[in-house]
Design an enzyme around this catalytic site. Structure first.
Site, short mmCIF file in Angstrom:
data_model
loop_
_atom_site.label_atom_id
_atom_site.label_comp_id
_atom_site.label_asym_id
_atom_site.label_seq_id
_atom_site.Cartn_x
_atom_site.Cartn_y
_atom_site.Cartn_z
N ALA A 192 -30.92 -27.13 10.02
CA ALA A 192 -31.66 -27.94 9.05
C ALA A 192 -31.49 -29.42 9.34
O ALA A 192 -32.44 -30.21 9.27
CB ALA A 192 -31.17 -27.61 7.65
N GLU B 128 -25.32 -21.17 14.72
CA GLU B 128 -24.93 -20.73 13.37
C GLU B 128 -25.76 -19.54 12.89
O GLU B 128 -25.72 -19.19 11.71
CB GLU B 128 -25.03 -21.90 12.38
CG GLU B 128 -23.93 -22.92 12.59
CD GLU B 128 -23.95 -24.08 11.61
OE1 GLU B 128 -22.89 -24.67 11.39
OE2 GLU B 128 -25.02 -24.40 11.07
N ASP C 58 -18.61 -41.74 8.26
CA ASP C 58 -18.59 -40.27 8.21
C ASP C 58 -19.42 -39.76 9.40
O ASP C 58 -20.63 -39.96 9.45
CB ASP C 58 -19.22 -39.81 6.88
CG ASP C 58 -19.33 -38.29 6.76
OD1 ASP C 58 -18.83 -37.58 7.67
OD2 ASP C 58 -19.94 -37.82 5.78
N GLY D 260 -24.03 -35.28 15.74
CA GLY D 260 -24.55 -34.49 16.86
C GLY D 260 -25.94 -33.95 16.53
O GLY D 260 -26.83 -33.87 17.39
N ASP D 261 -26.14 -33.58 15.27
CA ASP D 261 -27.45 -33.07 14.85
C ASP D 261 -28.50 -34.19 14.87
O ASP D 261 -29.65 -33.97 15.26
CB ASP D 261 -27.36 -32.48 13.44
CG ASP D 261 -26.34 -31.35 13.36
OD1 ASP D 261 -26.17 -30.64 14.37
OD2 ASP D 261 -25.71 -31.20 12.30
N GLY E 99 -23.38 -43.91 7.25
CA GLY E 99 -23.60 -43.46 5.87
C GLY E 99 -22.83 -42.18 5.60
O GLY E 99 -22.35 -41.52 6.53
N GLY F 94 -22.43 -38.23 4.32
CA GLY F 94 -23.21 -36.99 4.29
C GLY F 94 -23.91 -36.76 5.62
O GLY F 94 -23.73 -37.51 6.58
N SER G 144 -27.76 -39.29 5.55
CA SER G 144 -27.34 -40.48 6.30
C SER G 144 -28.29 -40.77 7.48
O SER G 144 -28.08 -41.71 8.23
CB SER G 144 -25.92 -40.30 6.84
OG SER G 144 -25.89 -39.31 7.86
O1 RIB Z 1 -23.09 -30.56 12.18
C1 RIB Z 1 -22.81 -30.75 10.83
C2 RIB Z 1 -23.11 -29.51 10.07
O2 RIB Z 1 -22.24 -28.48 10.49
C3 RIB Z 1 -22.92 -29.60 8.58
O3 RIB Z 1 -24.09 -30.00 7.92
C4 RIB Z 1 -22.42 -28.22 8.20
O4 RIB Z 1 -23.30 -27.54 7.34
C5 RIB Z 1 -22.24 -27.48 9.51
O5 RIB Z 1 -23.30 -26.66 9.80
#
Ligand code: RIB
Length: 311
Positions: free
Chosen positions: A45, A143, A249, A254-255, A288, A290, A294
């Site tokens: 997500a 995941e 934070d 990485g996402d 930021g 979260g 962020s």
């Molecule tokens: O990469 C960060 C994410 O890892 C978090 O949002 C958490 O839900 C985990 O999936």
């Protein structure tokens, strides 16, 4: 640049429960934390949200649970303009959740409870096939069940769709099953766990990336946190330096990197430019609190890019 990129994410959605604390309890100890944040997360997500905020048209294939978090997660996708036609609730199962602990340096520790994410099957990929075929890029993480990840890589290969895999959290991988990937994007600890080689600095990251290439992966991109990132292909290994940042934070950085990189590349940017920009996009996300909340909008990102790149 070209028309709006179409990016599909086949991946996880979690709710993040983040506690900020200067130190963490010993076994049997109770301590006070500094603050708490509740937000939408999950590597899949988050990557979808980063791509959307960077300007892509985004399609999500995911499963959420039979609880308060399930409908809220679907509504969050809708609010952000992410296509959630293929995000469904699984009866009798919890949503994915992630208790996260962030220390005073901004470093995080995460426990993921997969819940409904573990119910995303190859049949769900088939159900979304027409939508997936219309995408220019499919993005995956670890995941969801590995079987579904491998199936989607084959699907992307069969249909000539660019495929990016973020092997997070790290798990042993079948080199044959991932050989059809365009990009394999671990962070340092994932690269270490998967290759069995130490990745403590840029030089070691380069050696590790070469070993992963030798296993048949076409391009390896290792994110190195405060050291930027490193891209390896049969043409060579290039270290792409970071932008200096005051980090609050680092969760989800990485996402942010992967979602923005997928978008920049799909817009037609040259790979080194896309990586450099993704370094900045990820760095900015650490300023930021979260994960998704962020992430910068494209307009705000471009303003920072003009300032910092000197372009
Ligand atoms: O990469 C960060 C994410 O890892 C978090 O949002 C958490 O839900 C985990 O999936």
């Amino acid at each position: 640049m070209s028309k709006t990129p179409r990016i599909a994410v086949v991946g996880s959605a979690n709710v993040d429960l983040t506690t900020f604390s200067d130190h963490f309890p010993k076994p049997g100890e109770t301590i006070f934390g500094k603050s708490f944040d509740l937000g939408f997360g999950g590597k899949g997500a988050n990557q979808a949200v980063a791509a959307k905020l960077c300007g892509a048209e985004v399609f999500m294939v995911a499963r959420v649970g039979d609880d308060l978090f399930g409908p809220a997660t679907i509504q969050n996708f809708r609010n952000l303009g992410i296509d959630s036609t293929h995000v469904r609730q699984v009866p009798g199962v919890s949503s994915g959740v992630a208790p996260i602990f962030v220390d005073s340096s901004g470093q995080n520790r995460i426990i993921v409870v997969k819940g409904a994410n573990d119910k995303l099957t190859p049949a769900d990929v088939d159900s979304a096939a027409e939508m997936l075929k219309s995408a220019g890029c499919i993005v995956l993480q670890f995941e969801i069940p590995l079987e579904t990840v491998y199936y989607t890589i084959q699907f992307a290969r069969k249909h000539g769709i660019r495929c990016i895999l973020n092997p997070a959290p790290a798990q042993p991988v079948d080199p044959q099953a991932i050989a059809g990937l365009d990009y394999f994007v671990p962070n340092e600890s994932e690269a270490e766990a998967i290759s069995g080689m130490p990745v403590r600095n840029v030089e070691e990251a380069g050696k590790c990336a070469r070993q992963l290439l030798d296993q048949g992966i076409r391009r390896v991109l290792i994110t190195l946190g405060a050291n930027g990132s490193l891209i390896a292909s049969p043409d060579g290994v290039v270290h792409v330096p970071p932008f200096p940042m005051k980090s609050l934070d680092s969760t989800g950085a990485g996402d942010a990197f992967i979602g923005s990189f997928a978008t920049f590349l799909a817009e037609g940017m040259a790979e080194p430019d896309a990586v450099r920009r993704a370094n900045l996009y990820a760095g900015l996300s650490t300023t930021g609190v979260g994960t998704q909340k962020s992430f910068y909008t494209r307009a705000n990102f471009e303003a920072e890019w003009q300032k910092r790149d000197g372009a």
